[in-house]
Design an enzyme around this catalytic site. Sequence first.
Site: not given
Length: 415
Positions: A22-23, A116, A121, A303, A395
């Site tokens: 995903k990232n 999130c 952030r 993560d 997600r």
Amino acid sequence: MEHLSIKGGRRLTGSINVEGAKNAALPACVATLLTDEPVILHRIPQLRDVSTILATITSLGKRVTREGDRVEITHGETLKAEAEARYVKQMRASFLVLGPLLARLGHAVVPLPGGCTIGPRPIDLHLQGLKRLGATIEERVDSVAVSAEQLRGARIDLPYPSVGATEQLVMATTLAKGETWIENPAKEPEVADLIDLLRKMGAQIEVTPTAIRVVGTESIHGAEHTVIPDRLEAGTYLLAAAITGGEVEVKGVVPKHLRPLLAVLKEAGMMCFEGNDTIVLANTERPHPVQVSTAPHPGFPTDLQPPLVAMLSLARGKSVIEEMVFERRFGYTPSLKRMGAHIVLTDRTATITGVSTLWGAEVDAPDIRAGAALVLAGLAAQGFTRISQLEQIDRGYAKIEVKLSLLGAQIERER
Ligand code: EPZ
């Protein structure tokens, strides 16, 4: 409202294929804004966050054609300079469009990002970097407006190796005039994958042990690229094997991307075997306790901290986990405690005294990885666990209930 219903207590066994990361997929989609030529991306996972980024770039003028895990992104309408809040508020990665739009159009307006709930952030490193490249920045109440007739290469010292800021600045500087040095960049495999794609698109980028050097060009072109496998998805399934005392093979991975996790799993008493593109984890006992601090790559990934804590809640002894990347990434621990875990939080540290049994409960998934942690706890717990706010898990994990069922878990998505 959809929820996951899990009957815990089954040992997971078997093999599963890992999706594309995903990232890595998210910045790759954003990088297509740097050219009008077609970019073809393979191994793009079917996830909510990916749909959001594709909708974001479509709203900016791109045309997207998706068939399975292949996505072709071409020129649609004239590129727009203003991103829509309804996308950027859903997901922080959408904020990455700022640099490419600025580099292409000389100006851009992007709403402040959502994402999130794992701590503050900020975007200061993104903005300071763009400023060093000559951009004028106007911070509005709910958005950021940037402009620069021509971005100019510069030396940018990142005080922290932020993944997003590194990606933002590498993309923007591919079209800047002259040479840029980004010192202390993030070294996550997903950043390296973005650089790989940008090089295929004609960008001149060199990576040294401490910096990234980008020599800007007037334009870059289309390319075809396969994104790397998802180390975080793979790691989550390895931890699922560990917490259930099972034996699972994850296929289609790059084992070296998972070494920080494998080192901890071995210390916790698990047997791990690396193949060329596979990892097998086998476990028959309760884990040994460990001490781990999260850190930028090649440190232990933040993560995987929540699923690791879920596993350690069943360890034989006391583990200490320090969260050094995001300030508020223990938000899921009250739910784990309701399931019987013994966790004491102080500032950035969780002290986990292993218990012999977790108990099923009704819980919410507060964010992607925290949701995964609660799924793992549910798989190991006695009785039923019901997890709501599934959209968070969706997600980042494709068909999690299907994959876990294939491994023997009793898990269903219910309405
Ligand atoms: C990326 O987020 C990932 N997201 C995150 O994954 C991951 O947890 C994180 O990197 C760390 O590995 C994507 O790639 C889409 P950072 P990012 O900028 O880029 C501070 C998931 O579950 N910081 O490296 O937002 C920040 O507050 C997600 O898949 C500043 O202070 O991470 C944090 O403490 C969650 N100023 C630290 O740096 C800035 O301008 C790391 O953030 C930027 C960041």
